[in-house]
Design a protein around this motif. Structure first.
Motif, mmCIF file in Angstrom:
data_model
loop_
_atom_site.group_PDB
_atom_site.id
_atom_site.type_symbol
_atom_site.label_atom_id
_atom_site.label_comp_id
_atom_site.label_asym_id
_atom_site.label_seq_id
_atom_site.Cartn_x
_atom_site.Cartn_y
_atom_site.Cartn_z
ATOM 1 N N ARG A 4 80.434 -0.506 -43.609
ATOM 2 C CA ARG A 4 79.051 -0.939 -43.395
ATOM 3 C C ARG A 4 78.278 -0.985 -44.717
ATOM 4 O O ARG A 4 77.457 -1.871 -44.925
ATOM 5 C CB ARG A 4 78.356 0.005 -42.402
ATOM 6 C CG ARG A 4 78.858 -0.108 -40.978
ATOM 7 C CD ARG A 4 77.933 0.588 -39.998
ATOM 8 N NE ARG A 4 77.849 2.024 -40.227
ATOM 9 C CZ ARG A 4 78.641 2.922 -39.668
ATOM 10 N NH1 ARG A 4 79.600 2.511 -38.826
ATOM 11 N NH2 ARG A 4 78.487 4.206 -39.917
ATOM 12 N N ARG A 5 78.559 -0.042 -45.595
ATOM 13 C CA ARG A 5 77.804 0.045 -46.851
ATOM 14 C C ARG A 5 78.265 -0.977 -47.885
ATOM 15 O O ARG A 5 77.453 -1.603 -48.564
ATOM 16 C CB ARG A 5 77.932 1.449 -47.442
ATOM 17 C CG ARG A 5 77.177 2.519 -46.676
ATOM 18 C CD ARG A 5 77.268 3.866 -47.370
ATOM 19 N NE ARG A 5 76.710 3.804 -48.726
ATOM 20 C CZ ARG A 5 76.753 4.811 -49.591
ATOM 21 N NH1 ARG A 5 77.342 5.952 -49.251
ATOM 22 N NH2 ARG A 5 76.223 4.689 -50.792
ATOM 23 N N LYS A 6 79.579 -1.164 -48.020
ATOM 24 C CA LYS A 6 80.107 -1.987 -49.108
ATOM 25 C C LYS A 6 80.718 -3.302 -48.632
ATOM 26 O O LYS A 6 81.056 -4.152 -49.462
ATOM 27 C CB LYS A 6 81.149 -1.188 -49.899
ATOM 28 C CG LYS A 6 80.591 0.091 -50.527
ATOM 29 C CD LYS A 6 81.636 0.850 -51.331
ATOM 30 C CE LYS A 6 82.003 0.127 -52.615
ATOM 31 N NZ LYS A 6 82.894 0.954 -53.476
ATOM 32 N N LEU A 27 81.895 3.927 -42.167
ATOM 33 C CA LEU A 27 80.654 4.028 -42.942
ATOM 34 C C LEU A 27 80.736 3.189 -44.210
ATOM 35 O O LEU A 27 79.794 2.441 -44.544
ATOM 36 C CB LEU A 27 80.381 5.492 -43.293
ATOM 37 C CG LEU A 27 79.212 5.745 -44.255
ATOM 38 C CD1 LEU A 27 77.894 5.315 -43.617
ATOM 39 C CD2 LEU A 27 79.161 7.223 -44.669
ATOM 40 N N TRP A 51 84.793 -3.051 -49.996
ATOM 41 C CA TRP A 51 85.493 -1.795 -49.686
ATOM 42 C C TRP A 51 86.949 -2.063 -49.297
ATOM 43 O O TRP A 51 87.859 -1.372 -49.747
ATOM 44 C CB TRP A 51 84.759 -1.065 -48.566
ATOM 45 C CG TRP A 51 85.461 0.146 -48.023
ATOM 46 C CD1 TRP A 51 85.923 0.324 -46.752
ATOM 47 C CD2 TRP A 51 85.759 1.368 -48.724
ATOM 48 N NE1 TRP A 51 86.494 1.565 -46.615
ATOM 49 C CE2 TRP A 51 86.405 2.229 -47.805
ATOM 50 C CE3 TRP A 51 85.543 1.805 -50.025
ATOM 51 C CZ2 TRP A 51 86.843 3.502 -48.153
ATOM 52 C CZ3 TRP A 51 85.982 3.079 -50.386
ATOM 53 C CH2 TRP A 51 86.617 3.907 -49.467
#
Length: 288
Positions: free
Chosen positions: A262-264, A259, A268
């Motif tokens: 996908r977001r950062k 997750l 990340w």
């Protein structure tokens, strides 16, 4: 790092294995555990090429993890025959990792047995691993914290292990199963990674037909001294805390990490690598 040679035995009884290695969670190399397997005499790179040469296999190399990589996502694919030709022709970083060859070539199941050694081995997932000369498997531990019997075939393989209590000395990357990928465990950079000096582990060299027992949750780094391949059988962790850790890894940690990728994105991955150093040094009272 302080690395102790893993104890070796030629043969072992179930009672000896449970008492001396399984219960105290100590690794061991068993030299003659599989001498009665047909695989002991049959399994070689040429034999695998003959029986599985037409199968397309997933390949992995030693590129750093990026946010675009899925969990255990292959970097390339190749026919097994072409891959074995490559292994025999020249050094390559391409490896086969966690491949269920028995699903593709069921006749291979006749070549081995499940050792009656005191482990409740999971019979559905015998996995194989292949590598070329000097190819390396980065330092990691398995997601399920399994007890592992690792059988080596064709050539030599070096194995470096660390028990779970050494995690704080290994620059573990948060929310993952790996250490910093830029650590060369053959020649550690102690200026960049000074805490590695405190790490205490084990080392061995596996030859054809030898078995390495890796206790649950052990970190392991593998280097193929020569082209070859191995097969692993596994049993669930016996300690309740380790079983809970395995459940967390499979059902929470893995999905949280995906997750955040996908977001950062790559930020990340970079953040986790920075935290591996910062958090390790903070635990040991070193300047960050």
């Amino acid at each position: 790092m302080k690395l102790t040679e893993i104890h070796r035995v030629k043969n072992i009884t179930k009672e000896e294995f449970v008492k001396n290695y399984l219960k105290p969670q100590k690794p061991v190399v068993i030299e003659n555990l599989i001498g009665d397997w047909p695989a002991y005499d049959k399994w070689s790179l040429d034999y695998i090429k003959e029986i599985a040469g037409d199968k397309e296999v997933p390949l992995y190399d030693d590129r750093p993890v990026t946010h675009e990589d899925g969990f255990n996502q292959a970097h390339a694919k190749m026919k097994m025959a072409d891959y074995i030709d490559l292994l025999k022709r020249e050094p390559t970083n391409y490896r086969i990792f966690l491949y269920n060859i028995m699903k593709e070539v069921p006749s291979l199941k006749k070549d081995f047995k499940f050792p009656k050694i005191g482990l409740r081995l999971i019979k559905q997932i015998p996995m194989v691993f292949f590598g070329g000369e000097n190819s390396k498997v980065f330092m990691h531990h398995d997601i399920d914290w399994a007890n592992i019997l690792h059988f080596h075939f064709h050539g030599k393989k070096q194995c470096i292990l660390f028990p779970p209590d050494q995690t704080e000395n290994l620059y573990k990357v948060p929310h993952s199963l790996i250490t910093r990928e830029d650590i060369d465990f053959d020649h550690p950079d102690y200026e960049k990674f000074p805490v590695l000096k405190k790490a205490e582990g084990f080392i061995c060299e596996l030859n054809h037909g030898e078995t390495l027992y890796m206790p649950e949750g052990y970190w392991h780094y593998m280097k193929y001294v020569t082209p070859g391949f191995s097969m692993s059988l596994r049993a669930l962790p016996r300690k309740p805390g380790h079983l809970l850790q395995a459940v967390y890894n499979v059902f929470i940690m893995r999905h949280f990490d995906n997750l955040m990728r996908r977001r950062k994105g790559q930020a990340w991955i970079d953040e986790k690598n920075e935290r591996a150093i910062a958090e390790t040094h903070k635990k040991h009272g070193l300047a960050v």
